[in-house]
Write a protein that holds these residues in place. Sequence first.
Motif, PDB file in Angstrom:
ATOM      1  N   ASN A  99       1.471   2.746   1.820  1.00  0.00           N
ATOM      2  CA  ASN A  99       0.260   2.242   2.473  1.00  0.00           C
ATOM      3  C   ASN A  99      -0.688   3.394   2.812  1.00  0.00           C
ATOM      4  N   SER A 101      -3.877   5.954   3.222  1.00  0.00           N
ATOM      5  CA  SER A 101      -5.324   5.933   3.461  1.00  0.00           C
ATOM      6  C   SER A 101      -5.984   6.682   2.303  1.00  0.00           C
ATOM      7  N   PRO A 119      -5.439   2.542   5.692  1.00  0.00           N
ATOM      8  CA  PRO A 119      -4.399   1.734   5.063  1.00  0.00           C
ATOM      9  C   PRO A 119      -4.713   0.246   5.166  1.00  0.00           C
ATOM     10  N   TRP A 184      13.707  -2.523   4.708  1.00  0.00           N
ATOM     11  CA  TRP A 184      12.733  -1.456   4.967  1.00  0.00           C
ATOM     12  C   TRP A 184      11.519  -1.625   4.066  1.00  0.00           C
ATOM     13  N   ARG A 187       9.367  -4.609   5.119  1.00  0.00           N
ATOM     14  CA  ARG A 187       8.499  -4.333   6.268  1.00  0.00           C
ATOM     15  C   ARG A 187       7.291  -3.488   5.849  1.00  0.00           C
ATOM     16  N   ILE A 188       7.509  -2.502   4.994  1.00  0.00           N
ATOM     17  CA  ILE A 188       6.410  -1.648   4.538  1.00  0.00           C
ATOM     18  C   ILE A 188       5.374  -2.462   3.771  1.00  0.00           C
ATOM     19  N   SER A 191       3.331  -4.804   6.039  1.00  0.00           N
ATOM     20  CA  SER A 191       2.574  -4.168   7.136  1.00  0.00           C
ATOM     21  C   SER A 191       1.649  -3.148   6.509  1.00  0.00           C
ATOM     22  N   ARG A 192       0.688  -3.636   5.771  1.00  0.00           N
ATOM     23  CA  ARG A 192      -0.145  -2.775   4.939  1.00  0.00           C
ATOM     24  C   ARG A 192      -0.965  -1.750   5.722  1.00  0.00           C
ATOM     25  N   ARG A 193      -1.123  -1.929   7.002  1.00  0.00           N
ATOM     26  CA  ARG A 193      -1.891  -0.971   7.797  1.00  0.00           C
ATOM     27  C   ARG A 193      -0.995   0.088   8.453  1.00  0.00           C
ATOM     28  N   ASP A 194       0.280   0.046   8.115  1.00  0.00           N
ATOM     29  CA  ASP A 194       1.237   1.003   8.666  1.00  0.00           C
ATOM     30  C   ASP A 194       1.534   2.061   7.603  1.00  0.00           C
ATOM     31  N   GLU A 195       0.892   3.235   7.726  1.00  0.00           N
ATOM     32  CA  GLU A 195       1.096   4.315   6.763  1.00  0.00           C
ATOM     33  C   GLU A 195       2.427   5.004   7.047  1.00  0.00           C
ATOM     34  N   LYS A 196       3.207   5.246   5.984  1.00  0.00           N
ATOM     35  CA  LYS A 196       4.535   5.839   6.148  1.00  0.00           C
ATOM     36  C   LYS A 196       4.735   6.952   5.122  1.00  0.00           C
TER      37      LYS A 196
END
Length: 210
Positions: A99, A101, A119, A184, A187-188, A191-196
């Motif tokens: 995700n 930016s 993201p 995992w 969830r990633i 949750s497209r606005r959660d950069e990992k």
Amino acid sequence: MTIYRKTLAVFALLAAAFGAKAASAQIELPRTAPTVGRDTSVQTPALQEAPLTLRADLGARILFVQRGDSTLKTYAIAVGLDKYPTPLGSFTIWKIIWNPSWRPPPGADWAKGKTAKGPGDPNNPMKVVKIFFREPDYYIHGTDDTQSLGSAASHGCLRMDPSDVADLAKLIMEHGGQPRDENWFWRILHSRRDEKVVYLDNPISLTIAD
């Protein structure tokens, strides 16, 4: 004489009984014999698995996932335009961003007037995941412009279908020492606005040839 015959008969009965017990013991012995000092397990040599490697053929517009001489998967890619060529050579993948930016590369003429996208932003050209092979400007990433796959259309990066690049990133993480379970990834991807950011323990090699 009679006593003698009776005695012989008794000895004959004892001999028969003793012989039957001995025979029985001989039959049972193989099943109950101890195996102390003898390894009965089957020993096989450990297989040395070849490392996962990637190879991008710019002419064919295909990314190959390989292990030794075996090709595990192939993916269609878009490569750099003549004006913005994808770099050739051998590279090491050790960093992945799910995700991601996007920020306009400083000094890039094609990025003038463009603004950063976070993201999950619909206008973010980086879809799903970025797999860095030469920081900070070159990576494999998902694109919503899937019509560009199989052509020279990028500014030097390798573009892939979003589902394909997610599949590739999972493989790289698994073989790079950072495996995750399906929950995992679920969830990633939801949750497209959660950069990992993920750093590999065992970097994966990428070769790019024309």
